[in-house]
Design a protein around this motif. Structure first.
Motif, PDB file in Angstrom:
ATOM      1  N   GLY A   1       0.846  -1.080  -0.019  1.00  0.00           N
ATOM      2  CA  GLY A   1       0.171  -0.049  -0.039  1.00  0.00           C
ATOM      3  C   GLY A   1       0.823   1.302  -0.104  1.00  0.00           C
ATOM      4  N   GLY A   2       0.391   2.223  -0.693  1.00  0.00           N
ATOM      5  CA  GLY A   2       1.152   3.521  -0.757  1.00  0.00           C
ATOM      6  C   GLY A   2       2.344   3.478  -1.581  1.00  0.00           C
ATOM      7  N   HIS A   3       2.628   2.443  -2.262  1.00  0.00           N
ATOM      8  CA  HIS A   3       3.688   2.420  -3.116  1.00  0.00           C
ATOM      9  C   HIS A   3       3.682   3.387  -4.262  1.00  0.00           C
ATOM     10  N   ARG A   4       4.650   4.006  -5.030  1.00  0.00           N
ATOM     11  CA  ARG A   4       4.478   4.759  -5.980  1.00  0.00           C
ATOM     12  C   ARG A   4       3.747   4.379  -7.209  1.00  0.00           C
ATOM     13  N   PHE A   5       3.924   3.032  -7.520  1.00  0.00           N
ATOM     14  CA  PHE A   5       3.542   2.514  -8.536  1.00  0.00           C
ATOM     15  C   PHE A   5       1.894   1.972  -8.163  1.00  0.00           C
TER      16      PHE A   5
ATOM     17  N   HIS B   1      20.768  -6.278  -7.299  1.00  0.00           N
ATOM     18  CA  HIS B   1      20.129  -5.401  -6.474  1.00  0.00           C
ATOM     19  C   HIS B   1      20.046  -4.210  -7.328  1.00  0.00           C
ATOM     20  N   GLU B   2      21.019  -3.810  -8.215  1.00  0.00           N
ATOM     21  CA  GLU B   2      21.067  -2.855  -9.149  1.00  0.00           C
ATOM     22  C   GLU B   2      19.712  -2.961 -10.197  1.00  0.00           C
ATOM     23  N   ASP B   3      19.644  -4.103 -10.535  1.00  0.00           N
ATOM     24  CA  ASP B   3      18.255  -4.381 -11.287  1.00  0.00           C
ATOM     25  C   ASP B   3      17.090  -3.948 -10.555  1.00  0.00           C
ATOM     26  N   GLN B   4      17.063  -4.442  -9.523  1.00  0.00           N
ATOM     27  CA  GLN B   4      15.796  -4.010  -8.389  1.00  0.00           C
ATOM     28  C   GLN B   4      15.627  -2.660  -8.263  1.00  0.00           C
ATOM     29  N   ARG B   5      16.672  -1.906  -8.180  1.00  0.00           N
ATOM     30  CA  ARG B   5      16.757  -0.510  -7.927  1.00  0.00           C
ATOM     31  C   ARG B   5      16.198   0.224  -9.204  1.00  0.00           C
ATOM     32  N   ARG B   6      16.573  -0.288 -10.416  1.00  0.00           N
ATOM     33  CA  ARG B   6      16.447   0.472 -11.755  1.00  0.00           C
ATOM     34  C   ARG B   6      14.870   0.028 -11.856  1.00  0.00           C
ATOM     35  N   LEU B   7      14.278  -1.056 -11.508  1.00  0.00           N
ATOM     36  CA  LEU B   7      12.792  -1.407 -11.857  1.00  0.00           C
ATOM     37  C   LEU B   7      12.123  -0.536 -10.569  1.00  0.00           C
ATOM     38  N   GLY B   8      12.137  -0.598  -9.448  1.00  0.00           N
ATOM     39  CA  GLY B   8      11.359   0.135  -8.713  1.00  0.00           C
ATOM     40  C   GLY B   8      10.163  -0.730  -8.131  1.00  0.00           C
ATOM     41  N   LEU B   9      10.158  -1.865  -8.262  1.00  0.00           N
ATOM     42  CA  LEU B   9       9.047  -2.743  -8.150  1.00  0.00           C
ATOM     43  C   LEU B   9       9.473  -3.868  -7.105  1.00  0.00           C
ATOM     44  N   PRO B  10       8.796  -4.149  -6.045  1.00  0.00           N
ATOM     45  CA  PRO B  10       9.046  -5.480  -5.212  1.00  0.00           C
ATOM     46  C   PRO B  10       8.675  -6.774  -5.864  1.00  0.00           C
ATOM     47  N   TRP B  11       9.773  -7.683  -6.093  1.00  0.00           N
ATOM     48  CA  TRP B  11       9.283  -8.870  -6.865  1.00  0.00           C
ATOM     49  C   TRP B  11       8.495  -9.918  -6.062  1.00  0.00           C
ATOM     50  N   SER B  12       7.664 -10.577  -6.430  1.00  0.00           N
ATOM     51  CA  SER B  12       6.814 -11.618  -6.012  1.00  0.00           C
ATOM     52  C   SER B  12       6.345 -12.510  -7.134  1.00  0.00           C
ATOM     53  N   PRO B  13       5.949 -13.836  -6.862  1.00  0.00           N
ATOM     54  CA  PRO B  13       5.500 -14.744  -7.977  1.00  0.00           C
ATOM     55  C   PRO B  13       4.481 -14.118  -8.727  1.00  0.00           C
ATOM     56  N   GLU B  14       3.537 -13.583  -7.994  1.00  0.00           N
ATOM     57  CA  GLU B  14       2.175 -13.005  -8.458  1.00  0.00           C
ATOM     58  C   GLU B  14       2.793 -11.893  -9.457  1.00  0.00           C
TER      59      GLU B  14
ATOM     60  N   ALA C   1      11.657  -1.115 -20.683  1.00  0.00           N
ATOM     61  CA  ALA C   1      12.263  -2.418 -20.394  1.00  0.00           C
ATOM     62  C   ALA C   1      13.213  -2.529 -21.544  1.00  0.00           C
ATOM     63  N   HIS C   2      14.496  -3.048 -21.128  1.00  0.00           N
ATOM     64  CA  HIS C   2      15.540  -3.334 -22.203  1.00  0.00           C
ATOM     65  C   HIS C   2      15.862  -4.589 -22.474  1.00  0.00           C
ATOM     66  N   TYR C   3      16.952  -4.905 -23.150  1.00  0.00           N
ATOM     67  CA  TYR C   3      17.148  -6.478 -23.609  1.00  0.00           C
ATOM     68  C   TYR C   3      17.399  -7.247 -22.438  1.00  0.00           C
ATOM     69  N   ASP C   4      18.295  -6.853 -21.402  1.00  0.00           N
ATOM     70  CA  ASP C   4      18.616  -7.703 -20.469  1.00  0.00           C
ATOM     71  C   ASP C   4      18.727  -7.038 -19.027  1.00  0.00           C
ATOM     72  N   TYR C   5      17.810  -5.940 -19.103  1.00  0.00           N
ATOM     73  CA  TYR C   5      17.447  -5.496 -17.696  1.00  0.00           C
ATOM     74  C   TYR C   5      16.173  -4.452 -17.362  1.00  0.00           C
ATOM     75  N   PRO C   6      15.724  -4.477 -16.383  1.00  0.00           N
ATOM     76  CA  PRO C   6      14.294  -3.571 -16.151  1.00  0.00           C
ATOM     77  C   PRO C   6      14.634  -2.202 -15.921  1.00  0.00           C
ATOM     78  N   ALA C   7      13.532  -1.399 -16.160  1.00  0.00           N
ATOM     79  CA  ALA C   7      13.849   0.121 -15.662  1.00  0.00           C
ATOM     80  C   ALA C   7      12.434   0.872 -15.680  1.00  0.00           C
ATOM     81  N   GLY C   8      12.473   1.574 -14.729  1.00  0.00           N
ATOM     82  CA  GLY C   8      11.264   2.498 -14.808  1.00  0.00           C
ATOM     83  C   GLY C   8       9.761   1.929 -14.557  1.00  0.00           C
ATOM     84  N   PHE C   9       9.706   0.890 -13.791  1.00  0.00           N
ATOM     85  CA  PHE C   9       8.456   0.140 -13.448  1.00  0.00           C
ATOM     86  C   PHE C   9       8.295  -0.922 -14.731  1.00  0.00           C
ATOM     87  N   CYS C  10       9.241  -1.199 -15.457  1.00  0.00           N
ATOM     88  CA  CYS C  10       8.867  -2.044 -16.649  1.00  0.00           C
ATOM     89  C   CYS C  10       9.871  -2.908 -16.694  1.00  0.00           C
TER      90      CYS C  10
END
Length: 306
Positions: free
Chosen positions: A17-21, A74-87, A122-131
């Motif tokens: 709750g309250g996440h920017r995305f 960790h770097e990819d998680q930072r670029r993505l900005g979303l917490p991972w889950s199986p869902e 989203a890029h070839y081998d890394y995520p970015a900006g919620f993508c």
């Protein structure tokens, strides 16, 4: 038949709750379209998960596996900005499948709209900006590789430049990337689309609509694509948290109808995806995203499609 609309209950997985995305916006968008009488839940088309080999048309297989197994750095998680889950992982590949289904419906009927999509950072081998995976690039490559289209034009009206799409399709001559975006906005380092149209901060309805009309009038005649993938981001709205442009609800609706009419007026099928939109008022945001689907339904009816 009604306008083809694509949605799945996987689209809004449990999220902090309250996440920017605003992850719940997809479910709220569905609720809004049903409550407003535009559709019924049972009429919505449910997509399959996008197969890995189709994702791999644009993404590194090792990256796909890393993401799906929750093994991002960790770097990819930072670029993505979303917490991972199986869902979230399931939601991600399901949503690319939704854009895939929308493109097939558009080729069959002339027009289709997704209740998600537009993950253009989203890029070839890394995520970015919620993508995570780039549905626009993947679908373009799929349509070209399968022979379902000889030329695809991506018309990206998200307020942020479609940098991932530009880089993924840079060497695909029959995938034309067009980005209308606020120049002084994310990403700081822009890529090179086939056509970049940087817009000044504060631009309002009339000036924006002129750019849309002039751009499409020129490029559709120039390229004569077999299909257009339209990213109808609502982060151009004056009340968006991450935008810096000044479009009103009426301006967004006029933009959407203009894009659809430009394409359909040339007998070019068009797919609508919702792209970016950010607000703490999630219900207002869902209504804003729904402008695309209401606009598309009006155009569908006016043109007697289906």
């Amino acid at each position: 038949m009604p306008l083809p609309l694509i949605y799945h209950d996987d689209y809004s997985p449990p999220f902090p709750g309250g996440h920017r995305f605003p992850m719940e916006k997809f479910r709220l968008l569905r609720d809004h379209l049903v409550a407003s009488g535009l559709t019924r839940d049972e009429e919505l088309l449910r997509p399959e998960i996008c197969p890995a080999d189709i994702l791999a048309l644009c993404h590194c297989p090792a990256y796909i596996e890393r993401y799906l197994s929750g093994d991002l750095s960790h770097e990819d998680q930072r670029r993505l900005g979303l917490p991972w889950s199986p869902e979230l992982a399931r939601r991600t590949v399901r949503a690319v499948g939704g854009s895939l289904l929308a493109s097939e419906q558009a080729l069959q009927h002339g027009l289709a709209c997704h209740l998600a999509g537009g993950t253009h950072h989203a890029h070839y081998d890394y995520p970015a900006g919620f993508c995570i995976f780039n549905d626009l690039a993947v679908i373009a490559r799929y349509l070209l590789e399968s022979g379902k289209a000889g030329r695809v034009l991506i018309f990206d009206c998200d307020v942020h430049q479609g940098d991932g799409t530009a880089r993924l399709l840079e060497h695909v001559p029959d995938a034309i990337t067009v980005s209308l975006h606020c120049e002084q906005n994310y990403p700081a380092r822009k890529a090179s689309s086939d056509w970049d149209i940087p817009l000044p901060r504060g631009m309002g309805d009339a000036d924006y609509l002129k750019v849309v009309d002039d751009t499409l009038g020129y490029l559709l005649a120039l390229y004569q694509p077999d299909i257009v993938l339209y990213d109808a981001g609502v982060d151009v709205h004056k009340d968006d948290a991450l935008g810096y442009l000044q479009l009103t609800d009426a301006g967004v609706a006029a933009r959407d109808e203009a894009v659809l009419n430009h394409c359909l007026g040339r007998d070019i099928p068009v797919v609508g995806v919702i792209g970016g939109g950010y607000s703490k008022d999630r219900h207002a945001l869902a209504r804003r995203h729904g402008i695309l689907h209401h606009s598309a339904a009006r155009v569908w009816q006016q043109r007697g499609l289906g």
